[in-house]
Design a protein around this motif. Sequence first.
Motif, mmCIF file in Angstrom:
data_model
loop_
_atom_site.group_PDB
_atom_site.id
_atom_site.type_symbol
_atom_site.label_atom_id
_atom_site.label_comp_id
_atom_site.label_asym_id
_atom_site.label_seq_id
_atom_site.Cartn_x
_atom_site.Cartn_y
_atom_site.Cartn_z
ATOM 1 N N ARG A 14 -34.668 14.610 7.888
ATOM 2 C CA ARG A 14 -34.229 14.845 6.598
ATOM 3 C C ARG A 14 -32.908 15.415 6.650
ATOM 4 O O ARG A 14 -32.130 15.086 5.414
ATOM 5 C CB ARG A 14 -35.242 16.180 6.086
ATOM 6 C CG ARG A 14 -36.525 15.586 5.898
ATOM 7 C CD ARG A 14 -37.222 16.826 5.566
ATOM 8 N NE ARG A 14 -38.871 16.620 5.977
ATOM 9 C CZ ARG A 14 -39.566 17.729 6.516
ATOM 10 N NH1 ARG A 14 -39.204 18.723 6.767
ATOM 11 N NH2 ARG A 14 -40.893 17.040 6.690
ATOM 12 N N HIS B 152 -43.549 9.861 -4.689
ATOM 13 C CA HIS B 152 -42.338 9.048 -4.000
ATOM 14 C C HIS B 152 -43.113 8.933 -2.845
ATOM 15 O O HIS B 152 -43.999 9.385 -2.126
ATOM 16 C CB HIS B 152 -41.227 10.219 -3.998
ATOM 17 C CG HIS B 152 -41.449 11.266 -3.350
ATOM 18 N ND1 HIS B 152 -41.407 11.146 -1.909
ATOM 19 C CD2 HIS B 152 -41.653 12.727 -3.325
ATOM 20 C CE1 HIS B 152 -41.370 12.617 -1.486
ATOM 21 N NE2 HIS B 152 -42.016 13.262 -2.200
ATOM 22 N N CYS C 222 -37.849 12.373 1.915
ATOM 23 C CA CYS C 222 -37.602 11.978 0.435
ATOM 24 C C CYS C 222 -38.398 13.168 -0.454
ATOM 25 O O CYS C 222 -38.837 14.197 -0.113
ATOM 26 C CB CYS C 222 -38.324 10.748 0.057
ATOM 27 S SG CYS C 222 -37.203 9.253 0.773
ATOM 28 N N GLY C 223 -38.183 12.949 -1.676
ATOM 29 C CA GLY C 223 -38.451 13.821 -2.726
ATOM 30 C C GLY C 223 -38.113 13.549 -3.951
ATOM 31 O O GLY C 223 -37.609 12.249 -4.508
ATOM 32 N N ASP D 254 -43.071 16.767 -6.460
ATOM 33 C CA ASP D 254 -42.720 17.072 -5.197
ATOM 34 C C ASP D 254 -43.791 17.714 -4.200
ATOM 35 O O ASP D 254 -43.855 18.776 -3.894
ATOM 36 C CB ASP D 254 -41.441 18.066 -5.173
ATOM 37 C CG ASP D 254 -40.468 18.164 -4.296
ATOM 38 O OD1 ASP D 254 -40.599 17.383 -3.423
ATOM 39 O OD2 ASP D 254 -39.898 18.973 -4.325
ATOM 40 N N ARG E 251 -45.980 18.358 -0.831
ATOM 41 C CA ARG E 251 -45.631 19.020 0.384
ATOM 42 C C ARG E 251 -45.704 17.947 1.384
ATOM 43 O O ARG E 251 -46.479 16.976 1.435
ATOM 44 C CB ARG E 251 -46.719 19.964 0.763
ATOM 45 C CG ARG E 251 -46.710 21.422 -0.107
ATOM 46 C CD ARG E 251 -47.911 22.198 0.322
ATOM 47 N NE ARG E 251 -49.217 21.367 -0.187
ATOM 48 C CZ ARG E 251 -50.645 21.817 0.185
ATOM 49 N NH1 ARG E 251 -50.796 22.813 1.140
ATOM 50 N NH2 ARG E 251 -51.529 21.238 -0.473
ATOM 51 N N LEU E 252 -44.732 18.019 2.291
ATOM 52 C CA LEU E 252 -44.409 16.901 3.304
ATOM 53 C C LEU E 252 -45.090 17.414 4.729
ATOM 54 O O LEU E 252 -45.227 18.471 4.978
ATOM 55 C CB LEU E 252 -43.018 16.845 3.431
ATOM 56 C CG LEU E 252 -42.135 16.307 2.162
ATOM 57 C CD1 LEU E 252 -40.623 16.402 2.696
ATOM 58 C CD2 LEU E 252 -42.750 15.176 1.578
#
Length: 316
Positions: free
Chosen positions: A35, A89, A96-97, A120, A122-123
């Motif tokens: 990131r 996304h 990404c976001g 957006d 959670r990743l």
Amino acid sequence: MPQDALAPEVRQLIDMMTATFPQVGTQVADAAEARRILAAAPKSPAPPIPVADVQDRTIPGPAGELPVRIYRPAGSEASAALPVVVFLHGGGWALCGLDSHDGTCRAFANATGAVFVSVDYRLAPETRFPGAAEDAYAAYLWAREHAAAIGGDPARIAIAGDSAGGNLAAAVCLMARDRGTAQPTFQLLVYPVLDHRRGTDSYRDNAEGYFLTATHMSWYWEQYIGPDGDPAHPYASPGTAPDLAGLAPAFVVAAALDPLRDEGAAYAVRLAEAGVPAAYGVYDGMFHGAIGMGALVPAAATAFADATEALRKGLA
């Protein structure tokens, strides 16, 4: 398509993107580092595509407040109740976001005349499966309940996403069916991730050389599923779900120069076989991630036009 058959400007674009993208799975193993590399990459100097309105806010999610960005298309009347598209996304569930896909959402909102709600979620690996899928489902439920408050029509709520976001969009449809919630009006899946097994011809044909690689995909799956998760769960791998009946009508974009090409096309075929109105396109000369690059990649312009037409018709 042999690499030397690509238009020189498309080959140059792929090489430039590859050079600035974190080489996850080889040189980069840590998602936070990936990131940071992405954040430091050069940004486009072009101004944002104008839309009528953009609002950042939070909505209730399964683990607290969930950020979303809401776009109202250019030229729309403030009093009009427009169709709504919940957008998820890409980025391999780990990258990404809202900002990375801001231009994509602006372009799609204007082209479809719909309110876009970009989520957006959670990743991974900080939040593994099914965290992102549950966030996506919560956003879909919120959009259904609050459509009127954002200038939308609650009877016309679609779900859409690219890459890992396409995976989440497909999962939302399965979750809605299994949990007794109304289906989205339509689902748009842009080069979606659908099958953890990664054994198709396109994984061999396009393993490397076209931006997204088979090695990248292996790393992304590791981040999302983790050592103890179940990659074969239908909400993780919708392409392995035993039953696709009763899902929302669909259009699937498959890029010919993409490891994910075959699983996207196969999913559309399976949807149709299950009685779901579904279509797909395989776009020669298009690579993964190119949907918003129609000015440079002619096939991507065609794919974007087909996708927006399918979404407009699906929401009519």
